[in-house]
Design a protein around this motif. Structure first.
Motif, PDB file in Angstrom:
ATOM      1  N   LYS A  47       0.825  -1.210   0.000  1.00 23.11           N
ATOM      2  CA  LYS A  47       0.000   0.000   0.000  1.00 23.11           C
ATOM      3  C   LYS A  47       0.858   1.258   0.000  1.00 23.11           C
ATOM      4  N   ASN A  48       1.988   1.221   0.713  1.00 22.61           N
ATOM      5  CA  ASN A  48       2.848   2.399   0.841  1.00 22.61           C
ATOM      6  C   ASN A  48       4.095   2.312  -0.029  1.00 22.61           C
ATOM      7  N   ARG A  49       4.066   1.432  -1.004  1.00 19.97           N
ATOM      8  CA  ARG A  49       5.228   1.201  -1.859  1.00 19.97           C
ATOM      9  C   ARG A  49       5.691   2.494  -2.544  1.00 19.97           C
ATOM     10  N   TYR A  50       4.759   3.237  -3.115  1.00 18.41           N
ATOM     11  CA  TYR A  50       5.126   4.458  -3.840  1.00 18.41           C
ATOM     12  C   TYR A  50       5.820   5.453  -2.911  1.00 18.41           C
ATOM     13  N   LYS A  51       5.242   5.654  -1.723  1.00 19.89           N
ATOM     14  CA  LYS A  51       5.836   6.600  -0.786  1.00 19.89           C
ATOM     15  C   LYS A  51       7.196   6.119  -0.291  1.00 19.89           C
ATOM     16  N   LEU A  52       7.326   4.820  -0.103  1.00 16.24           N
ATOM     17  CA  LEU A  52       8.619   4.281   0.323  1.00 16.24           C
ATOM     18  C   LEU A  52       9.698   4.520  -0.729  1.00 16.24           C
ATOM     19  N   ILE A  53       9.332   4.356  -1.983  1.00 17.87           N
ATOM     20  CA  ILE A  53      10.320   4.506  -3.061  1.00 17.87           C
ATOM     21  C   ILE A  53      10.676   5.962  -3.291  1.00 17.87           C
ATOM     22  N   TYR A  54       9.700   6.853  -3.260  1.00 17.65           N
ATOM     23  CA  TYR A  54       9.940   8.230  -3.679  1.00 17.65           C
ATOM     24  C   TYR A  54      10.106   9.228  -2.539  1.00 17.65           C
ATOM     25  N   SER A  55       9.937   8.810  -1.302  1.00 19.32           N
ATOM     26  CA  SER A  55      10.158   9.765  -0.215  1.00 19.32           C
ATOM     27  C   SER A  55      11.097   9.248   0.868  1.00 19.32           C
ATOM     28  N   MET A  56      11.567   8.002   0.733  1.00 20.27           N
ATOM     29  CA  MET A  56      12.519   7.486   1.709  1.00 20.27           C
ATOM     30  C   MET A  56      13.862   8.199   1.548  1.00 20.27           C
ATOM     31  N   CYS A  57      14.407   8.686   2.635  1.00 21.59           N
ATOM     32  CA  CYS A  57      15.750   9.263   2.597  1.00 21.59           C
ATOM     33  C   CYS A  57      16.730   8.312   3.291  1.00 21.59           C
ATOM     34  N   GLN A  58      18.002   8.456   2.944  1.00 23.89           N
ATOM     35  CA  GLN A  58      19.069   7.654   3.546  1.00 23.89           C
ATOM     36  C   GLN A  58      18.834   6.150   3.370  1.00 23.89           C
ATOM     37  N   ALA A  59      18.549   5.736   2.123  1.00 24.77           N
ATOM     38  CA  ALA A  59      18.299   4.314   1.866  1.00 24.77           C
ATOM     39  C   ALA A  59      19.516   3.454   2.185  1.00 24.77           C
ATOM     40  N   THR A  60      20.699   3.987   1.961  1.00 24.84           N
ATOM     41  CA  THR A  60      21.918   3.239   2.285  1.00 24.84           C
ATOM     42  C   THR A  60      22.001   2.973   3.780  1.00 24.84           C
ATOM     43  N   LYS A  61      21.621   3.968   4.572  1.00 25.75           N
ATOM     44  CA  LYS A  61      21.612   3.801   6.020  1.00 25.75           C
ATOM     45  C   LYS A  61      20.578   2.764   6.438  1.00 25.75           C
ATOM     46  N   VAL A  62      19.436   2.744   5.756  1.00 23.40           N
ATOM     47  CA  VAL A  62      18.403   1.740   6.020  1.00 23.40           C
ATOM     48  C   VAL A  62      18.949   0.342   5.758  1.00 23.40           C
ATOM     49  N   MET A  63      19.641   0.172   4.616  1.00 26.88           N
ATOM     50  CA  MET A  63      20.197  -1.143   4.282  1.00 26.88           C
ATOM     51  C   MET A  63      21.291  -1.554   5.256  1.00 26.88           C
ATOM     52  N   ASP A  64      22.101  -0.586   5.698  1.00 26.51           N
ATOM     53  CA  ASP A  64      23.155  -0.913   6.662  1.00 26.51           C
ATOM     54  C   ASP A  64      22.571  -1.490   7.941  1.00 26.51           C
ATOM     55  N   TYR A  65      21.472  -0.899   8.417  1.00 27.21           N
ATOM     56  CA  TYR A  65      20.850  -1.408   9.637  1.00 27.21           C
ATOM     57  C   TYR A  65      20.256  -2.793   9.399  1.00 27.21           C
ATOM     58  N   LEU A  66      19.551  -2.957   8.276  1.00 29.16           N
ATOM     59  CA  LEU A  66      18.938  -4.254   7.987  1.00 29.16           C
ATOM     60  C   LEU A  66      19.992  -5.347   7.837  1.00 29.16           C
ATOM     61  N   GLU A  67      21.148  -4.985   7.312  1.00 28.63           N
ATOM     62  CA  GLU A  67      22.236  -5.966   7.231  1.00 28.63           C
ATOM     63  C   GLU A  67      22.766  -6.301   8.625  1.00 28.63           C
TER      64      GLU A  67
END
Length: 483
Positions: A47-67
């Protein structure tokens, strides 16, 4: 079979039946709950896919935490980072992977979004998260206070501003940032430059809802209109390593790559040209001027960036012939895109003088300059001052030089020029709510702080020449295609 054996068998069957009746339905219920929870997580992410893709900031930081918490393998993170250089594509692939993991990735994603400053997305996925003990644990473990002026403060960022304005029982912070308060410039720091693959903070619908004063449509009476898609066109000329006798401009490709990414994310179509001779530079600049004139009804701005060696009022092509900055570059645009902003960014020396602390301070520097050697010995160098009386009024123009007149401009062979790297960092982090003039102030202050921190290097002061008639906000992420 005796009566005693029959009784025993009956008891055994009864026990088995009771055991099955107790455990088996519970297992079914648990499995159903797991499936239901998976469905809910996937439904919220979808449902929030569009907002996640186009308004998420610091995606690299998000991936670092998930890793770090074992949700995404390092190999997957590396593949996403290297295979998808465009930020939106990178976030799209990240969401696709998380959807395949179901509920196991949902809670860690919310934690990662929170730590990366995406509070508006956290509230979409779990409106109770900001009041939970998990958020408090994350604050205690990851949000380290910063000392500013002798006082301990929470890091100044978008997420902190949103928490300030929430009408909840969340603990209050003393150092609230006001968008309309000039003092926020004094506490925003930019020493840690954005890395390659950085993401520009966009002015999203959620942020406009949070800060109505940032709505571009409500300030058109005093600001340039910056809502077209594309926002405008950007010409980027990068002269690096084809000079006849001048030194290679090591680090300039780093500047060019990050500048291209910056203005593309803001919404510009970037035309990159590398190692141009004199006639090519003249033709490319004139053709670009004609292009933006043709597109004047569908774009709101033009940016012209030149990275090269330079002298007093001149820019050098790779065949070492000099273009006059006024005559061959700026004046070309006097009658083009009238009424709309035109921004010139010039990374080059404007003379041979060094802005030193002392005569000996230059001896141990690790910087290279964009000045030529023995400037006055060259017949094609304009060693005089600017002849501004010959130039028409430059309405709606802003010219941003990397250094003041008569002085050199410094560049790191490894990291690029300090002016361009600082400019990129400031734009990426503040263009969503600062106008150009305030970002210029941030760049000036940050460069001064950087040079003061290294006593072995000379100073460098950028020069901003402004002929704008309105405030210039870039509004990254906002557009209105109905013109």
């Amino acid at each position: 079979m005796s009566d005693q054996e029959k009784v025993i068998l009956t008891l055994v069957e009864l026990l088995k039946k009771n055991s099955l009746n107790i455990t088996y339905p519970d297992n079914i219920e648990n499995n159903n709950n797991d499936g239901h929870e998976d469905d809910e997580c996937i439904k919220k992410l979808t449902k929030n896919r569009y907002k996640l893709i186009y308004s998420m900031c610091q995606a690299t930081k998000v991936m670092d935490y998930l890793e770090s918490v074992g949700v995404i393998p390092r190999s997957v993170c590396s593949r996403i980072l290297h295979q998808y250089p465009v930020p939106e594509d990178r976030k799209r692939e990240l969401i696709n992977f998380l959807l395949s993991r179901g509920k196991n990735a949902f809670r860690p994603l919310i934690e990662a979004l929170y730590l990366a400053g995406n509070q508006h997305l956290v509230q979409l996925l779990d409106e109770n998260f900001l009041l939970s003990n998990i958020r408090q644990r994350l604050d205690a473990e990851y949000h380290f206070p910063t000392v500013i002026g002798g006082q301990s403060t929470i890091p100044t960022s978008i997420e902190d501003e949103q928490l300030h304005n929430m009408n909840t029982n969340v603990e209050s912070f003393d150092n609230k940032i006001s968008i309309d308060d000039l003092s926020d410039i004094e506490i925003t720091k930019f020493e840690d430059e954005v890395p390659m693959g950085f993401e520009v903070q966009l002015l999203t619908a959620d942020l406009i809802e949070q800060y109505p004063q940032l709505d571009p449509t409500k300030r058109l009476d005093k600001c340039y209109r910056m809502l077209s898609k594309p926002r405008g066109y950007c010409l980027l000329i990068n002269n690096v390593d084809a000079f006849k006798t001048m030194e290679i401009r090591q680090g300039s490709d780093v500047d060019a790559s990050k500048l291209k990414s910056l203005f593309e994310q803001i919404g510009f179509i970037v035309l990159l040209r590398r190692n141009l001779i004199y006639t090519e530079m003249i033709n490319v600049i004139e053709n670009f001027a004609n292009l933006i004139e043709e597109k004047k009804d569908s774009c709101d701005c033009a940016v012209i960036i030149i990275l090269s060696h330079g002298g007093n009022g001149t820019i050098y092509a790779v065949d070492e012939l000099a273009l006059n900055v006024d005559e061959h570059i700026i004046s070309v645009f006097d009658d083009h895109l009238i009424g709309k902003p035109k921004l010139f960014i010039i990374q080059a020396c404007r003379g041979s003088q060094c802005n030193n602390r002392s005569i000996a301070s230059i001896s141990n520097t690790r910087w290279s300059s964009d000045s030529i050697t023995n400037e006055n010995s060259r017949t094609n160098v304009d060693s005089g001052g600017y002849k501004t009386t010959m130039v028409p009024i430059r309405s709606d123009m802003a010219i941003w030089y990397s250094t003041v007149k008569d002085y050199v401009s410094w560049r790191s062979p490894d990291d690029g020029s300090i002016f361009i790297q600082t400019l990129i960092t400031v734009f990426a982090r503040t263009a969503w709510y600062y106008d150009l003039a305030r970002m210029v102030t941030c760049v000036n202050r940050t460069m001064d702080e950087k040079f003061r921190a290294h006593e072995s290097t000379p100073f460098q002061t950028p020069c901003f020449e402004c002929h704008l008639r309105n405030d210039l906000y870039f509004n990254p992420g906002c557009c209105n295609e109905n013109r």
